[in-house]
Motif scaffolding. Structure first.
Motif, PDB file in Angstrom:
ATOM      1  N   ALA A  35       0.807  -1.213   0.000  1.00 32.61           N
ATOM      2  CA  ALA A  35       0.000   0.000   0.000  1.00 32.61           C
ATOM      3  C   ALA A  35       0.844   1.268   0.000  1.00 32.61           C
ATOM      4  CB  ALA A  35      -0.930   0.005   1.214  1.00 32.61           C
ATOM      5  N   LEU A  36       2.010   1.219   0.630  1.00 32.12           N
ATOM      6  CA  LEU A  36       2.867   2.401   0.751  1.00 32.12           C
ATOM      7  C   LEU A  36       4.294   2.074   0.318  1.00 32.12           C
ATOM      8  CD1 LEU A  36       1.491   3.436   4.245  1.00 32.12           C
ATOM      9  CD2 LEU A  36       1.036   4.633   2.096  1.00 32.12           C
ATOM     10  N   PRO A  37       4.490   1.776  -0.953  1.00 28.43           N
ATOM     11  CA  PRO A  37       5.815   1.329  -1.404  1.00 28.43           C
ATOM     12  C   PRO A  37       6.889   2.402  -1.320  1.00 28.43           C
ATOM     13  CG  PRO A  37       4.369   1.732  -3.277  1.00 28.43           C
ATOM     14  CD  PRO A  37       3.514   1.843  -2.053  1.00 28.43           C
ATOM     15  N   GLU A  38       6.476   3.677  -1.204  1.00 26.74           N
ATOM     16  CA  GLU A  38       7.461   4.755  -1.163  1.00 26.74           C
ATOM     17  C   GLU A  38       8.389   4.642   0.041  1.00 26.74           C
ATOM     18  OE1 GLU A  38       5.392   8.579  -0.043  1.00 26.74           O
ATOM     19  OE2 GLU A  38       3.657   7.251  -0.185  1.00 26.74           O
ATOM     20  N   LYS A  69      11.924   8.845   3.695  1.00 32.61           N
ATOM     21  CA  LYS A  69      10.907   7.818   3.486  1.00 32.61           C
ATOM     22  C   LYS A  69      11.575   6.447   3.547  1.00 32.61           C
ATOM     23  CE  LYS A  69       7.936  10.695   0.572  1.00 32.61           C
ATOM     24  NZ  LYS A  69       7.258  10.829  -0.747  1.00 32.61           N
ATOM     25  N   THR A  70      11.708   5.979   4.745  1.00 33.58           N
ATOM     26  CA  THR A  70      12.291   4.661   4.974  1.00 33.58           C
ATOM     27  C   THR A  70      11.325   3.838   5.828  1.00 33.58           C
ATOM     28  OG1 THR A  70      13.416   5.370   7.001  1.00 33.58           O
ATOM     29  CG2 THR A  70      14.616   5.646   4.916  1.00 33.58           C
ATOM     30  N   GLU A  71      11.633   2.584   5.970  1.00 31.58           N
ATOM     31  CA  GLU A  71      10.788   1.728   6.805  1.00 31.58           C
ATOM     32  C   GLU A  71      10.769   2.238   8.244  1.00 31.58           C
ATOM     33  OE1 GLU A  71      10.665  -2.903   8.399  1.00 31.58           O
ATOM     34  OE2 GLU A  71      11.515  -2.434   6.420  1.00 31.58           O
ATOM     35  N   PRO A  89      -9.537   6.635  22.365  1.00 34.19           N
ATOM     36  CA  PRO A  89     -10.237   6.014  21.238  1.00 34.19           C
ATOM     37  C   PRO A  89     -11.617   6.585  20.962  1.00 34.19           C
ATOM     38  CG  PRO A  89     -10.209   4.554  23.144  1.00 34.19           C
ATOM     39  CD  PRO A  89      -9.312   5.693  23.479  1.00 34.19           C
ATOM     40  N   ALA A  90     -12.155   7.368  21.896  1.00 32.46           N
ATOM     41  CA  ALA A  90     -13.472   7.962  21.659  1.00 32.46           C
ATOM     42  C   ALA A  90     -13.386   9.247  20.847  1.00 32.46           C
ATOM     43  CB  ALA A  90     -14.167   8.247  22.990  1.00 32.46           C
ATOM     44  N   ARG A  91     -12.186   9.763  20.664  1.00 30.66           N
ATOM     45  CA  ARG A  91     -12.011  11.009  19.920  1.00 30.66           C
ATOM     46  C   ARG A  91     -11.389  10.736  18.557  1.00 30.66           C
ATOM     47  NH1 ARG A  91     -12.758  15.648  22.402  1.00 30.66           N
ATOM     48  NH2 ARG A  91     -11.463  16.703  20.847  1.00 30.66           N
ATOM     49  N   TYR A  92     -11.835  11.478  17.585  1.00 28.48           N
ATOM     50  CA  TYR A  92     -11.338  11.320  16.216  1.00 28.48           C
ATOM     51  C   TYR A  92      -9.951  11.944  16.103  1.00 28.48           C
ATOM     52  CZ  TYR A  92     -11.234  11.413  11.128  1.00 28.48           C
ATOM     53  OH  TYR A  92     -10.896  11.228   9.809  1.00 28.48           O
ATOM     54  N   LEU A  93      -9.009  11.169  15.599  1.00 31.08           N
ATOM     55  CA  LEU A  93      -7.648  11.665  15.375  1.00 31.08           C
ATOM     56  C   LEU A  93      -7.548  12.185  13.945  1.00 31.08           C
ATOM     57  CD1 LEU A  93      -4.674  12.014  16.274  1.00 31.08           C
ATOM     58  CD2 LEU A  93      -4.261   9.707  15.356  1.00 31.08           C
ATOM     59  N   THR A  94      -7.396  13.482  13.787  1.00 32.46           N
ATOM     60  CA  THR A  94      -7.291  14.065  12.453  1.00 32.46           C
ATOM     61  C   THR A  94      -5.860  13.959  11.939  1.00 32.46           C
ATOM     62  OG1 THR A  94      -6.779  16.291  13.274  1.00 32.46           O
ATOM     63  CG2 THR A  94      -9.116  15.701  13.041  1.00 32.46           C
ATOM     64  N   ALA A  95      -5.733  13.996  10.634  1.00 28.12           N
ATOM     65  CA  ALA A  95      -4.402  13.982  10.031  1.00 28.12           C
ATOM     66  C   ALA A  95      -3.640  15.247  10.398  1.00 28.12           C
ATOM     67  CB  ALA A  95      -4.537  13.842   8.515  1.00 28.12           C
ATOM     68  N   THR A  96      -4.351  16.358  10.540  1.00 30.77           N
ATOM     69  CA  THR A  96      -3.693  17.611  10.906  1.00 30.77           C
ATOM     70  C   THR A  96      -3.089  17.522  12.297  1.00 30.77           C
ATOM     71  OG1 THR A  96      -5.240  18.852   9.528  1.00 30.77           O
ATOM     72  CG2 THR A  96      -4.052  20.082  11.205  1.00 30.77           C
ATOM     73  N   ALA A  97      -3.835  16.938  13.240  1.00 27.71           N
ATOM     74  CA  ALA A  97      -3.317  16.796  14.597  1.00 27.71           C
ATOM     75  C   ALA A  97      -2.084  15.895  14.620  1.00 27.71           C
ATOM     76  CB  ALA A  97      -4.401  16.239  15.511  1.00 27.71           C
ATOM     77  N   ALA A  98      -2.098  14.828  13.843  1.00 24.43           N
ATOM     78  CA  ALA A  98      -0.933  13.934  13.798  1.00 24.43           C
ATOM     79  C   ALA A  98       0.252  14.620  13.130  1.00 24.43           C
ATOM     80  CB  ALA A  98      -1.300  12.656  13.052  1.00 24.43           C
ATOM     81  N   ARG A 100       1.132  17.645  13.154  1.00 27.33           N
ATOM     82  CA  ARG A 100       1.794  18.640  13.996  1.00 27.33           C
ATOM     83  C   ARG A 100       2.917  18.046  14.833  1.00 27.33           C
ATOM     84  NH1 ARG A 100      -3.880  21.264  16.083  1.00 27.33           N
ATOM     85  NH2 ARG A 100      -4.362  22.486  14.193  1.00 27.33           N
ATOM     86  N   HIS A 101       2.876  16.736  15.055  1.00 26.99           N
ATOM     87  CA  HIS A 101       3.877  16.078  15.901  1.00 26.99           C
ATOM     88  C   HIS A 101       4.856  15.231  15.091  1.00 26.99           C
ATOM     89  CE1 HIS A 101       1.614  17.218  19.526  1.00 26.99           C
ATOM     90  NE2 HIS A 101       0.526  16.937  18.824  1.00 26.99           N
ATOM     91  N   LEU A 102       4.746  15.294  13.768  1.00 28.31           N
ATOM     92  CA  LEU A 102       5.613  14.470  12.930  1.00 28.31           C
ATOM     93  C   LEU A 102       6.350  15.344  11.919  1.00 28.31           C
ATOM     94  CD1 LEU A 102       3.093  11.555  12.223  1.00 28.31           C
ATOM     95  CD2 LEU A 102       5.034  11.508  13.805  1.00 28.31           C
ATOM     96  N   ALA A 103       7.575  14.986  11.655  1.00 21.57           N
ATOM     97  CA  ALA A 103       8.393  15.710  10.672  1.00 21.57           C
ATOM     98  C   ALA A 103       8.512  14.872   9.414  1.00 21.57           C
ATOM     99  CB  ALA A 103       9.775  16.009  11.252  1.00 21.57           C
ATOM    100  N   GLY A 104       8.613  15.554   8.287  1.00 21.48           N
ATOM    101  CA  GLY A 104       8.777  14.841   7.022  1.00 21.48           C
ATOM    102  C   GLY A 104       7.807  15.324   5.961  1.00 21.48           C
ATOM    103  N   ASP A 105       7.634  14.491   4.960  1.00 26.15           N
ATOM    104  CA  ASP A 105       6.770  14.812   3.833  1.00 26.15           C
ATOM    105  C   ASP A 105       5.311  14.845   4.292  1.00 26.15           C
ATOM    106  OD1 ASP A 105       5.426  15.096   1.474  1.00 26.15           O
ATOM    107  OD2 ASP A 105       6.388  13.413   0.456  1.00 26.15           O
ATOM    108  N   VAL A 106       4.677  16.001   4.134  1.00 26.26           N
ATOM    109  CA  VAL A 106       3.294  16.143   4.584  1.00 26.26           C
ATOM    110  C   VAL A 106       2.372  15.181   3.851  1.00 26.26           C
ATOM    111  CG1 VAL A 106       1.332  17.735   4.710  1.00 26.26           C
ATOM    112  CG2 VAL A 106       3.636  18.551   5.235  1.00 26.26           C
ATOM    113  N   CYS A 107       2.540  15.063   2.547  1.00 29.20           N
ATOM    114  CA  CYS A 107       1.676  14.170   1.771  1.00 29.20           C
ATOM    115  C   CYS A 107       1.849  12.720   2.200  1.00 29.20           C
ATOM    116  CB  CYS A 107       1.961  14.327   0.275  1.00 29.20           C
ATOM    117  SG  CYS A 107       1.532  15.960  -0.389  1.00 29.20           S
TER     118      CYS A 107
END
Length: 219
Positions: A35-38, A69-71, A89-98, A100-107
């Motif tokens: 699914a994510l070969p990159e 982009k490595t394993e 688990p009762a709250r929706y985790l948005t991609a935007t919230a995640a 904010r805490h991760l570095a790298g390619d946004v896409c």
């Protein structure tokens, strides 16, 4: 069908769909690789395909991209999102919230989020009230407002032009009616004059005839 997976630290359990039982925190499944070969392309394969045909500077850029982009980077993204959602688990985790805490390619981060959500590894049976509601960005709203203002101004301009055109047409019709009335009056006047002339000539001829007859009788 669902599975209950215990949370670390005795924090209870979280629901996991049965079709995602392949997931393991300690390894990367083949489904993830496909699914994510990159994140799993080997440096040797990229060098064979592109290395000999590229300049040295471009090769360095490609190498920097591969380092992002490595394993190991994928597992960091995946584990952070899964842990963050399972903590609440009762709250929706948005991609935007995640993101904010991760570095790298946004896409790439967004694709990992979509993949995990597709398989129910995050946001599974989340309270619908905690899901973000779609809303138009401020820039889009401003653009729509600006477009509406322009359309209103254009409509007002068109209405003004149509009003002016209607006024000009009314003036033309008034002048045409005046010319028509003047032409009709002039025609009537001419016709009346011609009839008067004809009547005068008839009377003159009649009087002349009577005079002739009177002269003949006298002789």
């Amino acid at each position: 069908a669902e599975l209950l997976e215990a949370l670390p630290g005795g924090l209870g359990a979280v629901r996991v769909p049965a079709y995602a039982r392949w997931y393991s925190r300690t390894s990367v499944h083949e489904i993830e690789r496909r699914a994510l070969p990159e994140f799993f392309a080997t440096a040797a394969a990229e060098e064979t395909a592109d290395g000999r045909a590229m300049a040295h500077q471009h090769q360095q850029q490609q190498q920097q991209q591969r380092q992002l982009k490595t394993e190991r980077v994928y597992r960091q993204y995946r584990d952070f999102m899964v842990d963050a959602w399972r903590a609440q688990p009762a709250r929706y985790l948005t991609a935007t919230a995640a993101r904010r805490h991760l570095a790298g390619d946004v896409c790439a981060i967004l694709r990992v989020h979509a993949f995990l959500e597709h398989w129910g590894l995050i946001n599974y049976h989340t309270d619908p009230d905690t899901r973000p509601t779609p809303s138009a960005p401020a820039a889009l709203a401003a653009a729509n407002s600006h477009s509406s203002a322009n359309l209103g101004a254009n409509a007002a301009g068109v209405a003004g032009a149509l009003s002016a055109t209607a006024g000009a047409l009314g003036a033309v019709r008034t002048r045409a009616a005046a010319v028509h009335n003047w032409s009709a009056d002039d025609a009537h006047s001419r016709a009346g004059g011609e009839r008067g002339d004809l009547g005068g000539n008839g009377n003159g001829n009649g009087n002349g005839g009577n005079g002739g007859k009177g002269g003949g009788g006298s002789g």
